[in-house]
Design an enzyme around this catalytic site. Structure first.
Site, PDB file in Angstrom:
ATOM      1  N   CYS A   2       0.762  -1.249   0.157  1.00 21.05           N
ATOM      2  CA  CYS A   2       0.133  -0.163   0.171  1.00 21.05           C
ATOM      3  C   CYS A   2       0.747   1.296  -0.047  1.00 21.05           C
ATOM      4  O   CYS A   2       1.914   1.156   0.559  1.00 21.05           O
ATOM      5  CB  CYS A   2      -1.118   0.103   1.235  1.00 21.05           C
ATOM      6  SG  CYS A   2      -1.886  -1.242   1.574  1.00 21.05           S
ATOM      7  N   ARG A  27       3.080   0.372  -5.026  1.00 23.53           N
ATOM      8  CA  ARG A  27       3.075  -0.426  -3.947  1.00 23.53           C
ATOM      9  C   ARG A  27       1.941  -1.146  -3.775  1.00 23.53           C
ATOM     10  O   ARG A  27       1.634  -1.791  -2.659  1.00 23.53           O
ATOM     11  CB  ARG A  27       3.085   0.716  -2.844  1.00 23.53           C
ATOM     12  CG  ARG A  27       4.484   1.420  -2.864  1.00 23.53           C
ATOM     13  CD  ARG A  27       4.359   2.312  -1.604  1.00 23.53           C
ATOM     14  NE  ARG A  27       4.517   1.672  -0.455  1.00 23.53           N
ATOM     15  CZ  ARG A  27       5.576   1.488   0.133  1.00 23.53           C
ATOM     16  NH1 ARG A  27       6.828   1.485  -0.479  1.00 23.53           N
ATOM     17  NH2 ARG A  27       5.533   0.504   1.310  1.00 23.53           N
ATOM     18  N   TRP A  75      -3.241  -2.517  -1.720  1.00 25.57           N
ATOM     19  CA  TRP A  75      -2.866  -3.783  -1.918  1.00 25.57           C
ATOM     20  C   TRP A  75      -3.510  -4.679  -0.925  1.00 25.57           C
ATOM     21  O   TRP A  75      -3.010  -4.851   0.166  1.00 25.57           O
ATOM     22  CB  TRP A  75      -1.131  -4.054  -2.091  1.00 25.57           C
ATOM     23  CG  TRP A  75      -0.740  -5.491  -2.668  1.00 25.57           C
ATOM     24  CD1 TRP A  75      -0.884  -5.917  -3.737  1.00 25.57           C
ATOM     25  CD2 TRP A  75      -0.767  -6.713  -2.004  1.00 25.57           C
ATOM     26  NE1 TRP A  75      -0.365  -7.526  -3.863  1.00 25.57           N
ATOM     27  CE2 TRP A  75      -0.250  -7.672  -2.704  1.00 25.57           C
ATOM     28  CE3 TRP A  75      -0.793  -6.962  -0.295  1.00 25.57           C
ATOM     29  CZ2 TRP A  75      -0.052  -9.055  -2.167  1.00 25.57           C
ATOM     30  CZ3 TRP A  75      -0.437  -8.178  -0.030  1.00 25.57           C
ATOM     31  CH2 TRP A  75      -0.072  -9.175  -0.789  1.00 25.57           C
ATOM     32  N   ASN A 101      -0.697   1.689   5.783  1.00 21.30           N
ATOM     33  CA  ASN A 101       0.126   0.626   5.157  1.00 21.30           C
ATOM     34  C   ASN A 101       0.756  -0.101   6.275  1.00 21.30           C
ATOM     35  O   ASN A 101       1.312  -0.064   6.770  1.00 21.30           O
ATOM     36  CB  ASN A 101       1.281   1.406   4.288  1.00 21.30           C
ATOM     37  CG  ASN A 101       2.399   0.472   3.873  1.00 21.30           C
ATOM     38  OD1 ASN A 101       3.368   0.764   3.686  1.00 21.30           O
ATOM     39  ND2 ASN A 101       1.906  -1.006   3.685  1.00 21.30           N
ATOM     40  N   GLY A 102       0.315  -1.631   6.011  1.00 21.99           N
ATOM     41  CA  GLY A 102       0.677  -2.433   7.151  1.00 21.99           C
ATOM     42  C   GLY A 102      -0.270  -3.652   7.332  1.00 21.99           C
ATOM     43  O   GLY A 102      -1.343  -3.646   7.019  1.00 21.99           O
ATOM     44  N   GLU A 490      15.021 -16.406 -13.546  1.00 28.09           N
ATOM     45  CA  GLU A 490      14.638 -15.092 -13.629  1.00 28.09           C
ATOM     46  C   GLU A 490      13.690 -14.793 -14.836  1.00 28.09           C
ATOM     47  O   GLU A 490      12.731 -13.922 -14.992  1.00 28.09           O
ATOM     48  CB  GLU A 490      15.736 -14.157 -13.478  1.00 28.09           C
ATOM     49  CG  GLU A 490      15.547 -12.603 -13.643  1.00 28.09           C
ATOM     50  CD  GLU A 490      14.756 -11.990 -12.682  1.00 28.09           C
ATOM     51  OE1 GLU A 490      14.124 -12.655 -11.748  1.00 28.09           O
ATOM     52  OE2 GLU A 490      14.249 -10.709 -12.953  1.00 28.09           O
ATOM     53  N   LYS A 494       9.749 -13.317 -14.927  1.00 22.07           N
ATOM     54  CA  LYS A 494       9.595 -12.330 -15.688  1.00 22.07           C
ATOM     55  C   LYS A 494       8.304 -12.410 -16.510  1.00 22.07           C
ATOM     56  O   LYS A 494       7.320 -11.786 -16.567  1.00 22.07           O
ATOM     57  CB  LYS A 494      10.943 -11.721 -16.571  1.00 22.07           C
ATOM     58  CG  LYS A 494      11.625 -10.940 -16.014  1.00 22.07           C
ATOM     59  CD  LYS A 494      11.584  -9.622 -15.342  1.00 22.07           C
ATOM     60  CE  LYS A 494      10.990  -9.633 -14.078  1.00 22.07           C
ATOM     61  NZ  LYS A 494      12.119  -9.864 -13.120  1.00 22.07           N
ATOM     62  N   GLU A 497       5.176 -13.406 -14.374  1.00 23.97           N
ATOM     63  CA  GLU A 497       4.600 -11.894 -13.583  1.00 23.97           C
ATOM     64  C   GLU A 497       3.868 -11.035 -14.456  1.00 23.97           C
ATOM     65  O   GLU A 497       2.793 -10.498 -14.196  1.00 23.97           O
ATOM     66  CB  GLU A 497       5.560 -11.491 -12.639  1.00 23.97           C
ATOM     67  CG  GLU A 497       6.921 -10.847 -13.204  1.00 23.97           C
ATOM     68  CD  GLU A 497       7.748 -10.518 -12.109  1.00 23.97           C
ATOM     69  OE1 GLU A 497       7.381 -10.213 -10.920  1.00 23.97           O
ATOM     70  OE2 GLU A 497       8.735  -9.964 -12.430  1.00 23.97           O
ATOM     71  N   HIS A 513      14.893 -35.226 -15.625  1.00 22.69           N
ATOM     72  CA  HIS A 513      14.152 -35.691 -14.706  1.00 22.69           C
ATOM     73  C   HIS A 513      12.695 -34.906 -14.381  1.00 22.69           C
ATOM     74  O   HIS A 513      12.169 -35.078 -13.247  1.00 22.69           O
ATOM     75  CB  HIS A 513      14.985 -35.210 -13.277  1.00 22.69           C
ATOM     76  CG  HIS A 513      16.215 -35.833 -13.254  1.00 22.69           C
ATOM     77  ND1 HIS A 513      16.529 -37.131 -13.149  1.00 22.69           N
ATOM     78  CD2 HIS A 513      17.536 -35.150 -13.607  1.00 22.69           C
ATOM     79  CE1 HIS A 513      17.952 -37.293 -13.519  1.00 22.69           C
ATOM     80  NE2 HIS A 513      18.621 -36.167 -13.598  1.00 22.69           N
ATOM     81  N   LYS A 612       5.345  -4.005  -5.602  1.00 25.96           N
ATOM     82  CA  LYS A 612       6.464  -3.748  -5.947  1.00 25.96           C
ATOM     83  C   LYS A 612       7.744  -3.865  -4.679  1.00 25.96           C
ATOM     84  O   LYS A 612       8.409  -4.387  -4.419  1.00 25.96           O
ATOM     85  CB  LYS A 612       7.022  -2.435  -6.747  1.00 25.96           C
ATOM     86  CG  LYS A 612       8.639  -2.424  -6.741  1.00 25.96           C
ATOM     87  CD  LYS A 612       8.819  -1.807  -7.889  1.00 25.96           C
ATOM     88  CE  LYS A 612      10.530  -1.900  -8.658  1.00 25.96           C
ATOM     89  NZ  LYS A 612      10.712  -3.325  -9.171  1.00 25.96           N
TER      90      LYS A 612
HETATM   91  C1  G6P Z   1       8.302  -8.146  -4.956  1.00 29.44           C
HETATM   92  C2  G6P Z   1       8.689  -7.572  -6.595  1.00 29.44           C
HETATM   93  C3  G6P Z   1       9.838  -8.163  -7.007  1.00 29.44           C
HETATM   94  C4  G6P Z   1      10.947  -8.367  -6.001  1.00 29.44           C
HETATM   95  C5  G6P Z   1      10.753  -8.772  -4.673  1.00 29.44           C
HETATM   96  C6  G6P Z   1      11.584  -8.661  -3.616  1.00 29.44           C
HETATM   97  O1  G6P Z   1       7.745  -9.383  -5.227  1.00 29.44           O
HETATM   98  O2  G6P Z   1       7.703  -7.649  -7.299  1.00 29.44           O
HETATM   99  O3  G6P Z   1      10.560  -7.271  -8.211  1.00 29.44           O
HETATM  100  O4  G6P Z   1      12.078  -8.898  -6.631  1.00 29.44           O
HETATM  101  O5  G6P Z   1       9.446  -8.308  -4.281  1.00 29.44           O
HETATM  102  O6  G6P Z   1      11.709  -7.363  -3.588  1.00 29.44           O
HETATM  103  P1  G6P Z   1      13.099  -6.391  -3.022  1.00 29.44           P
HETATM  104  O7  G6P Z   1      12.639  -5.001  -3.019  1.00 29.44           O
HETATM  105  O8  G6P Z   1      13.463  -7.026  -1.614  1.00 29.44           O
HETATM  106  O9  G6P Z   1      13.974  -6.623  -3.948  1.00 29.44           O
END
Ligand code: G6P
Length: 617
Positions: A2, A27, A75, A101-102, A490, A494, A497, A513, A612
């Site tokens: 949030c 956020r 969120w 937020n929290g 990764e 990507k 997501e 496997h 994020k």
């Molecule tokens: C969320 C974001 C990712 C990020 C992860 C860890 O899932 O969408 O992009 O890698 O958090 O976040 P940080 O800020 O600790 O790298």
């Protein structure tokens, strides 16, 4: 998660709040709301959806006048995303308004208590409970808002960044923090103040900011200084006013269609900025203050434990290979969320490296606290300057990627790998595990990376063509070995997501496997087959995919001919040291998922259900 924002001063609050919320949408973005006080009335608009939906609602439903306001982009944690559960929340008396937020973990017991005293609740949120608790305390003890907030927060278990407004005392906003960030922008001569989850909502108005620490609160009075206090014992704190380095250009799209694309293209610059002052080619050395000052800790370490989440965890996996190869220090990489709850064995001879773009991820923060309690030395690799993780760690190194706004991490990942590679090289030299000539060669290779990425970005059109062919796929497999196994993970992350295509990353040799059973002529398989990374073995894996009619998209080193003959598509990356190849092989995978997501009409910068900055566990 949030995002919260607030304003008190001489300007119209609404445009400040709305622009601020747009910048905080990373956020969370499942609902949004605003409170404006016009000198007489509280005007409130809240809605499911994005900030743009909120703007529509304000237009239709409320006056947008007033020089005091609070805003929120959500969120959802407690209660589904709908209009009622959206913030701000108002207390039963109608006087107090909160954005939060929290998570208030003990909200249910407080709620039951309040119900027994005659309170009723409109929403399912923990936040509505908190604002009514503040009201209850205020009335019971006949205290001012600041004191009521303090007493209420002392009863709360959980995490919060809150901003509270009281209609009966409309010249102040009270804020508090535990576990979720909050910044206060201080206007000239204290004529105006801004409140936000980060500084981005107010950088065009002021560069002076106060960041609250955990368990601190502030009473912000228009025309007066900010009073910061400890929540626990009410003791006053003289706050540090920091000068922000952030500028407006950094948080705007700069002509790109999406932040993600802009951020992919920013990688050469971001890596160069991350080198600055550290990779000193004229002296052929690496200098990193956080490492130099704590060299003994690193050299005497029994092992390095890396903790992180999401993409940062993938950067940690790359670092495992690099640290072990270069510096011969044993490394373990852990999901912070698992590490913190499994009673891990940690000693004073361990060094814990926490990697985090935002510096706010709740699980990573908790893992750090645990390691510190057990006596380990904790080093942070963060992007956001002054973030909670940056402050909680004993020492650290910033990634200098600049603000990353697209939810899918790109430049944060490559700059994290850059910092960790520099650290591994520096430690290798200090430990004598790398000769000076090999060290020098590696430095030269590192220095070339930004220009190689610049050149590589020209593949954009080719990748777009490949994306067109696979945009209707429902599954995708990513394979890599060694340094490029984490890149396969990764790449898959990507894709899933931002385009909502199911994707899996695997070590190439593990395919036999299990995942091989999935391969048929509808399965695209992205394989990273750089010329030095167990090349022949990976070529055999590619043959195995081919014989089962899988569609092969291969990332190869320029000049490759063998894979070109077998694969359906090949994307060439410039030649480099294998250890640094993740910095290049990642680029086409970022572009591939970007283009597929755009073609599938997905919201690239704000994928569904994600945020994020993950400040909840
Ligand atoms: C969320 C974001 C990712 C990020 C992860 C860890 O899932 O969408 O992009 O890698 O958090 O976040 P940080 O800020 O600790 O790298």
């Amino acid at each position: 998660m949030c995002g919260i924002t607030g304003y008190i001063g001489f300007r119209e609050a609404y445009p400040v709040i709305i622009k601020g919320l747009q910048r905080l949408e990373y956020r969370g973005y499942d609902s949004a709301g605003v409170m404006l006080y016009d000198g007489k009335n509280i005007n409130l608009a809240k809605t499911k959806g994005k900030v743009s939906d909120l703007q529509e609602k304000v237009k239709q439903e409320i006056s947008n006048q007033g020089q005091i306001g609070l805003g929120h982009t959500r969120w959802a944690t407690h209660g589904i995303p709908n209009d009622i559960n959206s913030h701000p929340h108002v207390s039963q008396s109608g006087d107090l308004v909160i954005v939060h937020n929290g998570i208030i973990e003990n909200y249910d017991s407080i709620k039951q208590e309040l119900i027994s005293r005659g309170y009723s609740f409109k929403s399912d949120t923990d936040t509505e409970v908190l604002i009514n608790l503040i009201q209850e305390v205020k009335e019971k003890y006949q205290v001012k808002l600041g004191k009521a907030v303090q007493l209420a927060l002392k009863q709360v278990i959980g995490a919060y960044a809150i901003a509270v407004f009281d209609k009966t005392k409309p010249d102040e906003i009270v804020v508090g923090r535990l576990g979720s960030p909050i910044a206060i922008g201080v206007g000239e001569d204290y004529k105006e103040f801004f409140v936000a989850s980060d500084a981005s909502p107010f950088i065009e108005y002021t560069k002076d900011a106060i960041y609250l620490e955990d368990e601190e609160m502030a009473i912000i009075k228009k025309g007066r200084e900010v009073k910061v206090r400890k929540i626990k014992d009410d003791s006053e704190i003289d706050p540090d006013i920091l000068e922000l380095e952030l500028n407006l250009e950094q948080i705007e799209k700069g002509g790109y269609e999406h932040f993600m694309l802009k951020e992919i293209h920013e990688q050469p610059r971001a890596i160069t900025d991350t080198f600055r002052g550290r990779l000193l080619m004229d002296q052929a050395i690496i200098k990193m203050a956080g490492v130099e000052d704590n060299m003994k800790k690193f050299l005497n370490a029994d092992r390095i434990i890396i903790v992180a989440c999401g993409t940062s965890w993938h950067a940690g996996l790359v670092a495992e290979y690099i640290f072990e190869e270069f510096a011969r220090i044993p490394v373990e990489v852990e999901y912070a969320s698992e590490f913190r709850y499994r009673n891990p064995v940690i000693t004073e001879k361990d060094v814990l490296i926490a990697i985090s773009q935002s510096g706010e991820t709740a699980d990573t923060l908790a893992a750090i606290k645990l390691a510190k309690e057990k006596g380990a030395f904790v080093f942070g690799v963060c992007n956001v300057v002054g973030s909670s993780i940056a402050r909680e760690t004993h020492a650290g190194a910033y990634t200098h990627a600049g603000p990353e706004i697209g939810v899918a991490s790109t430049k944060a990942f490559t700059t994290q790998i850059t910092v960790l590679s520099l650290m591994a090289l520096r430690l290798a030299r200090a430990k004598g595990t790398m000769s000076s000539s090999v060290y020098r060669l590696h430095l030269q290779e590192m220095e070339m990376i930004p220009q190689k990425i610049e050149k590589l970005l020209a593949i954009d059109e080719q990748v777009k063509g490949i994306a067109k062919k696979y945009l209707l796929s429902t599954n995708c497999l990513y394979l890599g070995r060694g340094y490029n196994f984490p890149v396969a993970l990764e790449g898959a992350l990507k894709l899933k997501e931002i385009s909502y295509i199911h994707a899996e990353g695997y070590p190439a040799a593990e395919m036999k496997h299990g995942p091989i059973a999935l391969i048929d002529d509808r399965m695209p398989v992205v394989v990273i087959a750089t010329n030095k990374g167990h090349y022949e073995k990976v070529v055999s894996n590619i043959q195995e995919i081919k014989s089962r009619n899988g569609k092969i998209i291969a990332v190869v080193t320029e000049g490759d001919t063998t894979v070109k003959d077998i694969a359906d598509h090949t994307i060439e990356i410039p030649e480099t040291e294998e250890a640094f190849s993740p910095l290049l092989t990642t680029i086409p995978l970022q572009l591939l998922s970007y283009h597929i997501a755009v073609m599938r009409d997905c919201n690239v910068d704000q994928p569904r259900n994600l945020a994020k900055s993950v400040t909840v566990e």
